[in-house]
Enzyme design. Structure first.
Site, PDB file in Angstrom:
ATOM      1  N   ASP A 138      -3.192   8.535  -1.014  1.00 41.48           N
ATOM      2  CA  ASP A 138      -3.567   7.452  -0.105  1.00 41.48           C
ATOM      3  C   ASP A 138      -4.996   7.007  -0.401  1.00 41.48           C
ATOM      4  O   ASP A 138      -5.285   5.824  -0.571  1.00 41.48           O
ATOM      5  CB  ASP A 138      -3.446   7.990   1.331  1.00 41.48           C
ATOM      6  CG  ASP A 138      -3.748   6.948   2.393  1.00 41.48           C
ATOM      7  OD1 ASP A 138      -3.441   5.763   2.145  1.00 41.48           O
ATOM      8  OD2 ASP A 138      -4.278   7.325   3.453  1.00 41.48           O
ATOM      9  N   HIS A 177       0.813  -1.226   0.000  1.00 39.48           N
ATOM     10  CA  HIS A 177       0.000   0.000   0.000  1.00 39.48           C
ATOM     11  C   HIS A 177       0.848   1.277   0.000  1.00 39.48           C
ATOM     12  O   HIS A 177       0.740   2.084  -0.921  1.00 39.48           O
ATOM     13  CB  HIS A 177      -1.005  -0.040   1.160  1.00 39.48           C
ATOM     14  CG  HIS A 177      -1.627   1.285   1.475  1.00 39.48           C
ATOM     15  ND1 HIS A 177      -2.486   1.930   0.613  1.00 39.48           N
ATOM     16  CD2 HIS A 177      -1.503   2.105   2.559  1.00 39.48           C
ATOM     17  CE1 HIS A 177      -2.864   3.078   1.154  1.00 39.48           C
ATOM     18  NE2 HIS A 177      -2.281   3.212   2.334  1.00 39.48           N
ATOM     19  N   ASP A 222     -21.959  11.489 -28.544  1.00 46.03           N
ATOM     20  CA  ASP A 222     -21.734  12.146 -29.828  1.00 46.03           C
ATOM     21  C   ASP A 222     -21.579  13.645 -29.695  1.00 46.03           C
ATOM     22  O   ASP A 222     -20.927  14.285 -30.499  1.00 46.03           O
ATOM     23  CB  ASP A 222     -22.910  11.837 -30.773  1.00 46.03           C
ATOM     24  CG  ASP A 222     -22.788  10.414 -31.298  1.00 46.03           C
ATOM     25  OD1 ASP A 222     -21.728   9.807 -31.056  1.00 46.03           O
ATOM     26  OD2 ASP A 222     -23.739   9.923 -31.909  1.00 46.03           O
ATOM     27  N   HIS A 248       3.921   6.985   5.268  1.00 48.51           N
ATOM     28  CA  HIS A 248       2.763   7.732   5.776  1.00 48.51           C
ATOM     29  C   HIS A 248       1.956   6.982   6.823  1.00 48.51           C
ATOM     30  O   HIS A 248       1.288   7.592   7.642  1.00 48.51           O
ATOM     31  CB  HIS A 248       1.860   8.206   4.636  1.00 48.51           C
ATOM     32  CG  HIS A 248       0.941   7.160   4.084  1.00 48.51           C
ATOM     33  ND1 HIS A 248       1.305   6.316   3.059  1.00 48.51           N
ATOM     34  CD2 HIS A 248      -0.317   6.805   4.435  1.00 48.51           C
ATOM     35  CE1 HIS A 248       0.300   5.499   2.796  1.00 48.51           C
ATOM     36  NE2 HIS A 248      -0.704   5.767   3.608  1.00 48.51           N
ATOM     37  N   GLU A 300       1.333   5.933  12.718  1.00 52.35           N
ATOM     38  CA  GLU A 300       0.056   5.555  13.286  1.00 52.35           C
ATOM     39  C   GLU A 300      -0.043   4.047  13.532  1.00 52.35           C
ATOM     40  O   GLU A 300      -0.604   3.616  14.534  1.00 52.35           O
ATOM     41  CB  GLU A 300      -1.081   6.005  12.371  1.00 52.35           C
ATOM     42  CG  GLU A 300      -2.417   5.796  13.038  1.00 52.35           C
ATOM     43  CD  GLU A 300      -3.470   6.768  12.527  1.00 52.35           C
ATOM     44  OE1 GLU A 300      -3.295   7.276  11.425  1.00 52.35           O
ATOM     45  OE2 GLU A 300      -4.453   6.983  13.259  1.00 52.35           O
ATOM     46  N   ASP A 301       0.508   3.248  12.641  1.00 52.34           N
ATOM     47  CA  ASP A 301       0.242   1.808  12.697  1.00 52.34           C
ATOM     48  C   ASP A 301       1.395   0.932  13.180  1.00 52.34           C
ATOM     49  O   ASP A 301       1.219  -0.253  13.372  1.00 52.34           O
ATOM     50  CB  ASP A 301      -0.168   1.291  11.302  1.00 52.34           C
ATOM     51  CG  ASP A 301      -1.433   1.957  10.806  1.00 52.34           C
ATOM     52  OD1 ASP A 301      -2.134   2.548  11.643  1.00 52.34           O
ATOM     53  OD2 ASP A 301      -1.706   1.892   9.602  1.00 52.34           O
TER      54      ASP A 301
HETATM   55 MN    MN Z   1      -2.552   4.735   4.026  1.00 47.70          MN
END
Ligand code: MN
Length: 747
Positions: free
Chosen positions: A160, A69, A280, A94, A98-99
């Site tokens: 993201d 990701h 068209d 990024h 946080e993770d």
């Molecule tokens: Mn992300």
């Protein structure tokens, strides 16, 4: 985690990736090189390694390793936004803070401050996106701009989201719908505002695909069937035109790409027409790079209508008469040799820019914030510029210059329901309450900010969610006048003060009437005005006000009136008139209201305005201490601890200048206090002490002075406390630190 810790020692550069990841990295670097001039490969490779290691073991909903990701996001940043390699590095990292166990400090250590600031920003605005009502894209954008110190924060956020949308099908249907809706309502319009048109179009198509897959597939299939013939048609149509334009020395660009799927579908819906008719009826846009705008556009028009027959009723001249939003262009619809209708739009580069920027300009009318809009326009133009013709030097330069403090005079806060409100910087919950409704302001009792009780006078910051707790009676406090910045709150509080003043003046008048009746004297209003003037009051109202609050003895007035009644004249006093302005009178009232708030003693509340008082440096009193006030010769009041040696001296020598003072009940300011800690001089002592203060007592230190001598440790710590209770807790807690022998308050 353990891997990352190993890296901490050996350095990321030395870490060897496995073949598969080496290939992923190689591919990313290639994309970067393709779209950007300057690419710091070493730094990108280090960021890639940290990204890979920190997310190791984590997977996405698709079952793929998580690091795919951020790598994909980095690719989007490189490809679609292509500002600089710093943003690519930030994109790679990024999600780390946080993770994963990686901290901002780690990032700063490895990649420098710039990258850390961006990642901090991405992490922060994440929270805003998560919890808020997404229906106010425009206000939301301002919020983002004001929160993000660096524009790259917002751009990475778009990338993201784009990747999350590309991989949306791995999620459960329900979740897909939720994310797609949010993207449609918030991200896509924001991307448009930012000038990220291709990202916006892709986002919309992906949303459409998730929300209504049947219609999406239908339009997509039709488009595919027709694509080749369309391109062929445009070529055929433009060939003779291009030839003649070239001969006329006109520089131009042609845009005739089919619109994205979602916009075709929207048009079908809106116009209730089948795909073929919408498809068209497409427009070919000719954009001129020439300087003679009007003349050149007309020359192109003339060339085209020589080649193809125009339909007169479809002709529009928006150059001579621009649309209200500033849009300028010539529109004509012509019939080709095969009987097909084609709309041709003719405009210059400048006109085209305005056409696209119209949405950004929209802000300008709406907000009247010229400074902000200018920067935004510049930004939008710049993004478009970078997208159309990548020029990396210009871009990097711009990023540096464009420190995103666009809307620094405003803050954006939310109601409990997620509605966004704009307030001036420095606004408090009181302002917020009055902004909601004057009744909410008048009854405001307390405030919850982000779920926590806070003082009503605490300044709000961007992104705060504010909940006002109201009482069922009016709770407005005259002191609030110092705690508000909005006009609405200020004027309402002033009005309230006036009402109070009137009431007190009325009380003063009644006191006077009582005295007059008792002493059997009678004076009319005209005479009273003269007495007021004599005592240097502008009006009888202000005289009665002073009587009401006890600042002017009613007996003094009575004595004068009595004298007048016997002599028949009011003695003139050399009068320099009492020319206090309305505001000054109000200030006096505010001071007085404070002074008489509780019995007769002065109430101090931690604020240093209006009533001039300050805290003595010799004893640093804090709330809860026994205190006295000392009226200095300059006329201001010094607050001492009652036990202070200087205070004792003053009480003995200048007793008449001593004032009884009390602390207000709810004091919200912090006070400077100090403690002296004595103990064994051991390793880690200072660390343990500061840990206790900051972690378990969340106290801010101002300074710490340490002396150690022959195995003994002495520290003088000055810190910010709420009051005596807080200070005592600190002392108790510090006494429990290993090796500490004694802790005392220090003056
Ligand atoms: Mn992300």
């Amino acid at each position: 985690m353990s891997e990352v810790k190993v890296i901490e020692r050996t350095g990321l550069s030395a870490y060897r990736l496995k073949k598969a990841q080496r290939d992923d990295l190689k591919q990313l670097v290639e994309v970067c090189k393709e779209h950007m001039d300057r690419v710091d490969e070493k730094k990108i490779s280090r960021a890639f390694k940290l990204c890979y290691l920190s997310h190791e073991g984590m997977t996405r909903a698709s079952g793929e390793p998580y690091y795919y990701h951020p790598v994909e996001v980095a690719k989007i940043v490189a490809q679609e936004i292509n500002i600089d390699d710093i943003s690519v590095i930030a994109a790679l990292l990024h999600d780390t803070v946080e993770d994963t166990s990686v901290t901002l400090a780690d990032i700063e250590y490895w990649f420098g401050k710039e990258v850390a600031v961006i990642i901090d920003g991405v992490t922060k605005i994440d929270g805003v996106f998560k919890s808020r009502d997404s229906k106010q894209a425009e206000a939301f954008m301002k919020l983002l701009l004001s929160m993000a110190e660096d524009i790259r924060v917002v751009l990475i956020k778009f990338a993201d989201r784009l990747h999350n949308m590309r991989t949306l099908h791995h999620l459960r249907r329900e979740k897909q719908l939720k994310i797609a809706n949010e993207t449609m309502e918030l991200y896509a319009p924001l991307a448009h505002r930012f000038g990220l048109f291709s990202i916006k179009n892709e986002l919309e198509d992906l949303c459409f695909k998730a929300i209504d897959p049947t219609s999406f597939k239908f339009v997509a299939r039709k488009l595919k069937e027709k694509r080749e013939s369309r391109e062929k048609f445009i070529d055929e149509f433009m060939n003779p035109v291009e030839k003649q334009l070239g001969e006329a020395d006109l520089n131009f660009e042609i845009k005739g790409r089919p619109k994205h799927i979602y916009s075709i579908y929207k048009k079908m819906q809106r116009q209730q027409k089948p795909f073929e008719e919408i498809y068209d009826l497409f427009a070919i846009r000719i954009i001129l790079e020439n300087p003679h705008e009007k003349e050149d556009c007309w020359r192109v028009y003339s060339i085209i209508t020589d080649l193809y027959t125009p339909i007169p009723e479809r002709f529009r001249d928006f150059i001579s008469v621009p649309k209200a939003n500033g849009y300028q262009s010539l529109h004509t619809t012509v019939i080709t040799n095969r009987g097909k209708k084609v709309e041709v739009q003719i405009r210059t580069r400048r006109m085209d820019d305005i056409a696209e920027k119209g949405l950004a300009a929209h802000w300008k009318y709406k907000e009247g914030d010229h400074k902000g809009s200018e920067s935004l326009d510049r930004f939008v133009n710049w993004v478009r510029d970078v997208l159309d013709n990548p020029r990396p030097e210009a871009a990097t330069e711009f990023v540096k210059e464009f420190q995103l403090n666009l809307y620094q005079d405003e803050i954006y806060v939310f109601t409990p329901k997620g509605e966004l409100r704009t307030l001036p910087k420095g606004a408090t919950p009181i302002d917020f309450a009055f902004d909601i409704h004057s009744e909410v302001g008048e009854r405001a009792m307390a405030a919850k900010v982000n779920g926590k009780m806070v003082p009503l006078r605490q300044k709000l910051v961007n992104g705060d969610q504010v909940d006002i707790i109201t009482s069922n009676k009016i709770n407005l406090n005259v002191d609030w006048i110092d705690d508000v910045v909005t006009h609405k709150a200020k004027s309402r509080i002033r009005q309230f003060i006036k009402q109070k003043q009137r009431k007190i003046a009325e009380e003063g008048r009644q006191a006077w009437q009582k005295r007059a009746e008792k002493g059997k004297v009678e004076v009319n209003d005209q005479e009273l005005t003269k007495f007021a003037k004599k005592f240097k009051y502008d009006t009888t109202q202000s005289l009665f006000f002073d009587i009401g609050i006890g600042a002017f003895p009613v007996s003094k007035l009575f004595k004068e009136v009595k004298k007048y009644k016997s002599t028949g004249r009011i003695e003139e006093t050399p009068s320099e008139s009492n020319s206090a302005s309305d505001e000054e009178i109000q200030e006096t009232y505010i001071s007085a209201a404070r002074a008489v708030g509780d019995g007769k003693s002065l109430i101090i509340n931690g604020e240093l305005s209006n009533v001039k008082y300050s805290y003595a440096n010799c004893c640093n009193p804090i709330p809860g201490d026994d205190v006295i006030g000392f009226i200095s010769r300059a006329g201001d009041i010094k607050i001492h601890r009652a036990m202070c040696n200087n205070a004792l001296h003053l009480i003995n020598t200048e007793g008449e200048r001593i004032l009884d003072v009390n602390w207000a009940k709810n004091i919200e300011n912090k006070f400077l206090g100090a403690v002296r800690v004595i103990g064994e001089d051991r390793v880690g002592m200072i660390n343990d002490i500061t840990d206790v203060l900051s972690k378990s007592l969340s106290t801010n230190m101002k300074s710490i002075n340490v002396n150690s001598d022959s195995g003994m440790f002495e520290g003088i710590i000055s810190l910010y406390v709420d009051g005596i209770g807080h200070l005592n807790r600190i002392i108790k807690r510090l006494e429990r630190v290993e090796g500490v022998k004694g802790v005392h308050r220090y003056e």
